[in-house]
Design a protein around this motif. Structure first.
Motif, PDB file in Angstrom:
ATOM      1  N   SER A 151       0.831  -1.206   0.000  1.00 15.98           N
ATOM      2  CA  SER A 151       0.000   0.000   0.000  1.00 15.98           C
ATOM      3  C   SER A 151       0.864   1.254   0.000  1.00 15.98           C
ATOM      4  N   PHE A 152       0.473   2.231  -0.810  1.00 17.14           N
ATOM      5  CA  PHE A 152       1.135   3.529  -0.880  1.00 17.14           C
ATOM      6  C   PHE A 152       0.072   4.622  -0.883  1.00 17.14           C
ATOM      7  N   VAL A 153       0.515   5.855  -0.757  1.00 15.42           N
ATOM      8  CA  VAL A 153      -0.374   7.004  -0.890  1.00 15.42           C
ATOM      9  C   VAL A 153       0.187   7.920  -1.951  1.00 15.42           C
ATOM     10  N   THR A 154      -0.694   8.683  -2.587  1.00 17.46           N
ATOM     11  CA  THR A 154      -0.266   9.623  -3.617  1.00 17.46           C
ATOM     12  C   THR A 154       0.563  10.741  -3.005  1.00 17.46           C
ATOM     13  N   VAL A 155       1.195  11.520  -3.866  1.00 24.20           N
ATOM     14  CA  VAL A 155       2.087  12.579  -3.390  1.00 24.20           C
ATOM     15  C   VAL A 155       1.351  13.568  -2.500  1.00 24.20           C
ATOM     16  N   ASP A 156       0.127  13.913  -2.853  1.00 24.99           N
ATOM     17  CA  ASP A 156      -0.632  14.859  -2.034  1.00 24.99           C
ATOM     18  C   ASP A 156      -1.344  14.185  -0.864  1.00 24.99           C
ATOM     19  N   LYS A 157      -1.102  12.870  -0.689  1.00 25.06           N
ATOM     20  CA  LYS A 157      -1.660  12.094   0.422  1.00 25.06           C
ATOM     21  C   LYS A 157      -3.191  12.095   0.442  1.00 25.06           C
ATOM     22  N   SER A 158      -3.784  12.289  -0.717  1.00 26.33           N
ATOM     23  CA  SER A 158      -5.244  12.313  -0.783  1.00 26.33           C
ATOM     24  C   SER A 158      -5.836  10.949  -1.102  1.00 26.33           C
ATOM     25  N   ARG A 159      -5.046  10.076  -1.713  1.00 24.44           N
ATOM     26  CA  ARG A 159      -5.576   8.785  -2.129  1.00 24.44           C
ATOM     27  C   ARG A 159      -4.555   7.690  -1.861  1.00 24.44           C
ATOM     28  N   LYS A 160      -5.070   6.524  -1.577  1.00 26.56           N
ATOM     29  CA  LYS A 160      -4.236   5.344  -1.406  1.00 26.56           C
ATOM     30  C   LYS A 160      -4.269   4.526  -2.693  1.00 26.56           C
ATOM     31  N   TYR A 161      -3.151   3.896  -2.995  1.00 23.55           N
ATOM     32  CA  TYR A 161      -3.135   3.023  -4.160  1.00 23.55           C
ATOM     33  C   TYR A 161      -2.270   1.814  -3.861  1.00 23.55           C
ATOM     34  N   TYR A 162      -2.430   0.781  -4.689  1.00 24.91           N
ATOM     35  CA  TYR A 162      -1.739  -0.485  -4.494  1.00 24.91           C
ATOM     36  C   TYR A 162      -0.679  -0.704  -5.567  1.00 24.91           C
ATOM     37  N   ALA A 163       0.413  -1.327  -5.159  1.00 26.41           N
ATOM     38  CA  ALA A 163       1.413  -1.867  -6.083  1.00 26.41           C
ATOM     39  C   ALA A 163       1.448  -3.364  -5.864  1.00 26.41           C
ATOM     40  N   SER A 164       1.184  -4.113  -6.900  1.00 25.51           N
ATOM     41  CA  SER A 164       1.066  -5.556  -6.763  1.00 25.51           C
ATOM     42  C   SER A 164       2.373  -6.167  -6.288  1.00 25.51           C
ATOM     43  N   GLY A 165       2.275  -7.096  -5.308  1.00 21.98           N
ATOM     44  CA  GLY A 165       3.426  -7.832  -4.813  1.00 21.98           C
ATOM     45  C   GLY A 165       4.090  -7.183  -3.615  1.00 21.98           C
ATOM     46  N   PHE A 166       5.060  -7.909  -3.038  1.00 20.44           N
ATOM     47  CA  PHE A 166       5.845  -7.392  -1.911  1.00 20.44           C
ATOM     48  C   PHE A 166       7.270  -7.901  -2.051  1.00 20.44           C
ATOM     49  N   LYS A 167       8.201  -7.146  -1.514  1.00 19.53           N
ATOM     50  CA  LYS A 167       9.625  -7.431  -1.657  1.00 19.53           C
ATOM     51  C   LYS A 167      10.009  -8.708  -0.904  1.00 19.53           C
ATOM     52  N   MET A 168      10.876  -9.496  -1.535  1.00 19.76           N
ATOM     53  CA  MET A 168      11.383 -10.700  -0.891  1.00 19.76           C
ATOM     54  C   MET A 168      12.461 -10.389   0.141  1.00 19.76           C
ATOM     55  N   GLY A 169      13.060  -9.245   0.032  1.00 19.99           N
ATOM     56  CA  GLY A 169      14.101  -8.860   0.979  1.00 19.99           C
ATOM     57  C   GLY A 169      14.627  -7.488   0.633  1.00 19.99           C
ATOM     58  N   TYR A 170      15.735  -7.119   1.277  1.00 13.76           N
ATOM     59  CA  TYR A 170      16.312  -5.807   1.023  1.00 13.76           C
ATOM     60  C   TYR A 170      17.821  -5.879   1.182  1.00 13.76           C
ATOM     61  N   GLU A 171      18.486  -4.869   0.671  1.00 16.06           N
ATOM     62  CA  GLU A 171      19.945  -4.806   0.665  1.00 16.06           C
ATOM     63  C   GLU A 171      20.411  -3.586   1.427  1.00 16.06           C
ATOM     64  N   GLU A 172      21.464  -3.759   2.230  1.00 18.42           N
ATOM     65  CA  GLU A 172      22.096  -2.653   2.948  1.00 18.42           C
ATOM     66  C   GLU A 172      23.600  -2.703   2.703  1.00 18.42           C
ATOM     67  N   THR A 173      24.226  -1.559   2.872  1.00 18.05           N
ATOM     68  CA  THR A 173      25.674  -1.469   2.720  1.00 18.05           C
ATOM     69  C   THR A 173      26.316  -1.324   4.086  1.00 18.05           C
ATOM     70  N   SER A 174      27.287  -2.165   4.372  1.00 24.61           N
ATOM     71  CA  SER A 174      27.984  -2.114   5.655  1.00 24.61           C
ATOM     72  C   SER A 174      28.818  -0.840   5.738  1.00 24.61           C
ATOM     73  N   LEU A 175      28.635  -0.091   6.821  1.00 27.09           N
ATOM     74  CA  LEU A 175      29.375   1.160   6.983  1.00 27.09           C
ATOM     75  C   LEU A 175      30.853   0.918   7.248  1.00 27.09           C
TER      76      LEU A 175
END
Length: 718
Positions: A151-175
């Motif tokens: 779930s996301f919201v539009t730039v003006d935060k007036s409406r919600k919209y969907y993006a199909s699917g969800f992330k399997m994971g994420y990547e970070e960089t070690s400091l």
């Protein structure tokens, strides 16, 4: 609005598709509303994982690091046996691999934390998990035929919209080291949004699902109780890093310092494994503003927000088409009529002065009654037929009038042009049928795989039209072996498509991707071609060749062809085709942006502004027809009567510009990497452009054929 329903006309298609195993057993998505009582089990289906960075998809249930379906009987799945469900042809071809998962959902029952399973993964499975996370793969799950969405919201935060699917994971960089670290999302929070069921079901307290949201996060494997759950789901500091080192938790160390310690504890054993626990939470929330019939709207907020751009595309296309219409009107209303008037006046003047040549033959002699050239002689006496070309002023017998005796001459390679035009008519029929059914709402996102399934059915049924047009044109060009022409017509495009897909499958099979078409499906498609399409093409060819016969021409071809003079640069075949193709490409360019974004960037395939597409497509066809008329007229004015193949090239050349745009889109917009993904992208784009070129080229040829017959004979095209 993307209403989640199916019109009554869809029932006919459902019967046809069911016969070919193109519909899900005993359930057609979107046909009926599914309502649930409190406590009733809701099945959750896992489908596939896909990424914007690659064209290779994978079945979620076949990944070596996720919880595999137990294949036990699941409540609420009807006649589904175990975890396997029947897929229609469109779902298989688009790479869907839907299985029943072991996630337990009960309507109205919130579950703050549930343990699913723990998966022990070896080094090979760990490398696969890292690749999936690194390439940004997104998982698609399904509840009540709705894809799980972020779930996301539009730039003006007036409406919600969907993006199909969800992330399997994420990547970070070690400091500390600057190296990437990969974390797997092993916990999902499922939010099921419901609305009161309409009608009697609502009065009985039943509910319908109007939203399915998935929020994924990564939780470390340590610090869990005997049931496999962390002590506090809300306070999970560390994620599950994909590494063979033991997960060490030290509250006195920073996250990067802890990571360095973790890396140092990997013993490097080949048989080392890592245990990945999976958990989930479920929450049911009432949604009063969204009803079942409009539950897909949130997936199309972005397309609705861009309606102004769509209207701009329509205005742009209409302006271009209007200019072309004006040019064609000038050709018909002024140029051709003016030529004919001058031709007639000159002939009558020569008759009045008595300048006749008894032994000469006028080019008008070969015209049949009713043609525009014959109209020149309408008011003349019988002796006017003896007026020769030399008796008329040179300025009045130049251009398109000089080639009247050669314009209907059998073109070179006519035996190949006939099956090509027949295949193009088959594709045009399929495209128009799909567009019409989509605009009527018969084909909508709730009919998963329906666009491809119905497209295959329409293509097969259109074989009769393909054989009919191909046979008539083949006989018009002097062909006699109509059975051979029927086989070539039935094999030309399906053979090209099948050979390309088979070669691609050899590569995709090696990657164990769900994009590969199963061998059984390939045999099924071959059976459709052999036992349904081929007989239909043969029947259409028989009727077109033996019953309908050849198209009649108002003028017979002369025995000796004229010599074609050198052509100016803009009238040469290649240059003329490229210039003509720019105009239809300019008509569809803006709409292509949205189609490409849906197919290649979002990977959702949920393009649904078919109303705009229908308008642009109509303008496109008109533009192709007008561009072809202008191009053929210029060619005839330059005394080049070989217009048959050139008219096909004029109509279909915009596909070359679209393929050039595909190259630009690949290099400048997409983030696809790897030889395999690039090969799939350009192969699919090449096939799509071939379909587009065959369709528009056929429209161009038939338009030019009608135009030439009209100006030289006034005979209405059959």
């Amino acid at each position: 609005m993307a209403a989640d329903y199916r019109s009554p006309r869809a029932s006919c298609w459902a019967v046809v598709l069911f016969c070919f195993q193109l519909a899900q057993a005993f359930y057609i998505p979107g046909w009926s509303i599914k309502s649930y009582r409190d406590g009733e089990v809701i099945p959750l289906f896992v489908n596939k994982v896909y990424s914007d960075n690659t064209q290779l998809q994978y079945a979620y249930s076949e990944l070596p690091f996720v919880c595999q379906p137990s294949h036990r009987k699941h409540a609420g799945t009807g006649l589904i046996s175990g975890s396997n469900i029947a897929l229609n042809l469109g779902e298989v071809l688009r790479g869907d691999r839907i299985m029943v998962s072991d996630y337990e959902l009960e309507m109205g029952k919130d579950q703050e934390a549930r343990y699913l399973c723990s998966r022990e993964v070896d080094r090979a499975g760990l490398r696969r998990a890292i690749e999936v996370v690194k390439d940004g793969y997104v998982a698609e799950w399904i509840v009540d035929n709705l894809p799980g969405a972020t779930s996301f919201v539009t730039v003006d935060k007036s409406r919600k919209y969907y993006a199909s699917g969800f992330k399997m994971g994420y990547e970070e960089t070690s400091l500390s080291t600057g190296q990437p670290r990969y974390f797997l999302n092993n916990h999902v929070t499922l939010v099921i949004r419901w609305h009161k069921a309409p009608g009697k079901d609502g009065q009985q307290g039943k509910k319908v699902i109007v939203g399915f949201e998935v929020y994924a996060k990564s939780i470390e494997a340590e610090n869990r109780d005997a049931s496999g759950l962390p002590p506090d789901m809300r306070n999970t500091r560390n994620g599950l890093e994909l590494t063979m080192a033991r997960n060490v938790t030290n509250t006195t160390l920073s996250r990067d310092e802890s990571s360095d310690m973790i890396e140092s504890l990997d013993n490097g054993a080949e048989d080392a494994t890592i245990t990945i626990p999976y958990t989930y939470s479920v929450y049911f929330r009432e949604e009063e503003k969204i009803e079942w019939g409009s539950r897909w709207d949130l997936y199309f907020v972005n397309q609705e927000e861009s309606s102004k751009i769509h209207w701009f595309a329509i205005v742009n296309s209409a302006v271009i088409s209007g200019l072309l219409t004006a040019v064609v009107a000038v050709i018909f209303a002024r140029t051709i009529r003016g030529d004919l008037k001058n031709y007639k006046d000159a002939g009558m003047e020569e008759l009045r002065l008595g300048k006749r040549s008894k032994g000469a033959r006028s080019p008008r002699r070969s015209g049949e009654k009713g043609g525009l050239l014959d109209q020149v002689d309408g008011e003349a006496t019988a002796g006017a037929d003896d007026v020769s070309d030399d008796d008329l002023p040179a300025e009045d017998i130049t251009g398109w009038k000089l080639v009247h005796a050669d314009v209907f001459r059998t073109p070179p390679y006519g035996h190949l042009l006939a099956p090509v035009v027949g295949s193009g008519m088959q594709l045009v029929f399929m495209a128009l049928g799909l567009l019409l059914l989509s605009c009527l709402g018969v084909l909508n996102p709730s009919f998963r795989g329906g666009f491809i399934s119905v497209g295959v059915a329409l293509f097969v049924l259109a074989g009769a039209f393909s054989g009919y047009f191909s046979a008539r044109i083949y006989r018009t060009f002097g062909g006699a072996q109509w059975q051979h022409n029927a086989v070539v017509t039935a094999t030309l495009f399906p053979g090209l498509l099948f050979a390309t897909v088979f070669l691609l499958n050899l590569f995709v099979w090696a990657q164990a991707s769900s994009t590969a078409i199963p061998l059984g499906t390939l045999f099924g498609l071959g059976a459709l071609w052999l036992f349904i399409q081929l007989p239909l093409v043969y029947a259409g060819s028989w009727y077109g060749f033996l019953k309908a016969g050849a198209y009649s021409h108002p003028i017979k071809a002369a025995a000796i062809p004229r010599q074609i003079p050198p052509q100016p640069w803009y009238a040469r075949p290649v240059q003329a085709a490229l210039l003509a193709g720019l105009v239809p490409f300019a008509v569809v360019f803006i709409e292509l942006l949205f189609v490409f974004q849906s197919l290649w960037s979002d990977k959702s395939g949920y393009y649904y502004v078919f109303g705009f597409l229908a308008i642009v497509s109509t303008i496109l066809l008109v533009s192709v027809m007008e561009v072809t008329i202008i191009g053929v007229y210029i060619q005839l004015c330059n005394e080049n009567y070989n217009w048959h193949i050139q008219s096909f090239l004029l109509g279909g050349s915009s596909s070359l510009w679209i393929f050039a745009y595909c190259i630009y889109y690949y290099t400048r917009v997409l983030h696809i990497s790897g030889f395999g993904s690039g090969l799939l992208f350009f192969a699919y784009c090449g096939l799509a452009c071939a379909v587009f070129g065959l369709g528009t080229g056929t429209v161009g040829f038939l338009t030019a054929y009608g135009f030439v017959r009209r100006i030289y004979g006034g005979v209405k095209v059959d």
